[in-house]
Design an enzyme around this catalytic site. Structure first.
Site, mmCIF file in Angstrom:
data_model
loop_
_atom_site.group_PDB
_atom_site.id
_atom_site.type_symbol
_atom_site.label_atom_id
_atom_site.label_comp_id
_atom_site.label_asym_id
_atom_site.label_seq_id
_atom_site.Cartn_x
_atom_site.Cartn_y
_atom_site.Cartn_z
ATOM 1 N N GLU A 67 11.883 29.535 42.080
ATOM 2 C CA GLU A 67 12.571 29.221 40.573
ATOM 3 C C GLU A 67 13.445 27.831 40.686
ATOM 4 O O GLU A 67 13.076 27.002 39.674
ATOM 5 C CB GLU A 67 13.682 30.149 40.596
ATOM 6 N N ASP A 98 11.694 45.241 41.452
ATOM 7 C CA ASP A 98 11.184 46.349 42.192
ATOM 8 C C ASP A 98 12.280 47.682 41.828
ATOM 9 O O ASP A 98 13.348 47.271 41.092
ATOM 10 C CB ASP A 98 11.481 46.249 43.610
#
Ligand code: ADE
Length: 247
Positions: free
Chosen positions: A10, A214
């Site tokens: 990122e 997740d």
């Protein structure tokens, strides 16, 4: 504005878009000053966990004088409808591993008389608007193969409680226990609540967005690197662009 990423991928995407960045080392971390979409920013990798997050937040405020902080990263989904590929924009934060009981109530941060800290309402509303806009366009941009490989359907933006602790939650037993203990928790990560406490101390507005990588269960580690590369870092670049361009 400070742009804080939890992930190398990122931060790299953000730095690629800063034409004039200059680096400065403070407390073992590199801070990048420059401009992003015309706005003056400081970008930094927070490191993992609450202590790394707290020292990063403190340096951003004390040394760089930032006036607001936007954090992007990933989290494990806890609440039933919070699925891989969705995003969570935090409205409140709590440290799920804070426990000074029986001296203080479970989760209460000693000395503060509270267990939750608030995100800045204005900045968070802007961030949530940016997320909604990005999510509308994202499925087409990611393509069918990526969507199918992560069993992603129509990504949604959720707003509410984000919980943090110094643990990667990767068993179904633990995630169920967290859901039972904190039924309002949408997602779990490792830094947000530490940022929120420091920002509360200094009165600095904070907004946090997390892409769900997740479900914090027995399968939490599967394909994590590929998800970061192919989904999470693309979400965060697009969300930051939309946020900064609409300031
Ligand atoms: N960040 C992303 N997934 C996480 C999990 N399952 N637990 C803690 N932090 C996370």
């Amino acid at each position: 504005m400070a742009i804080v990423s939890a992930l190398h991928e990122e931060l790299a995407a953000v730095l690629d878009l800063m034409p004039d960045e200059q680096q400065q080392r403070v407390g073992g971390r590199t801070y990048w000053r420059g401009h992003l979409y015309g706005q003056e920013v400081v970008a930094v990798l927070s490191g993992i966990g609450k202590v790394a997050a707290a020292t990063t937040a403190t340096a951003l405020i004390e040394r760089f004088g930032v006036q607001r902080i936007v954090f992007t990263g990933v989290a494990g989904g806890l609440a039933p409808g919070v699925r891989v590929g969705d995003v969570v924009v935090a409205q409140q934060f709590l440290q799920h591993d804070m426990d000074a009981s029986p001296i203080f109530p479970r989760h209460e941060v000693p000395g503060y008389g509270r267990s939750t800290f608030e995100a800045d309402a204005g900045l968070t509303a802007q961030l949530a608007r940016a997320c909604e806009q990005v999510l509308r366009e994202m499925p087409v941009q990611l393509g069918v193969d990526v969507l199918q490989s992560f069993a992603m359907d129509t990504p949604r933006c959720h707003q509410g409680l984000l919980v943090s602790g110094d643990r990667f939650v990767s068993t179904t037993v633990e995630s169920r226990a967290l859901c039972d203990e904190l039924p309002r928790a949408l997602a779990v990560e490792m830094e947000g609540a530490a940022f929120a406490q420091v920002c509360h101390d200094y009165g600095v507005p904070l907004a946090v967005v997390r892409t769900i990588s997740d479900r914090a269960d027995d399968a939490a580690h599967v394909d994590f690197p590929r998800f970061l590369r192919e989904v999470a870092s693309r979400y965060s670049s697009a969300i930051l662009e939309t946020l900064l361009r609409t300031q």
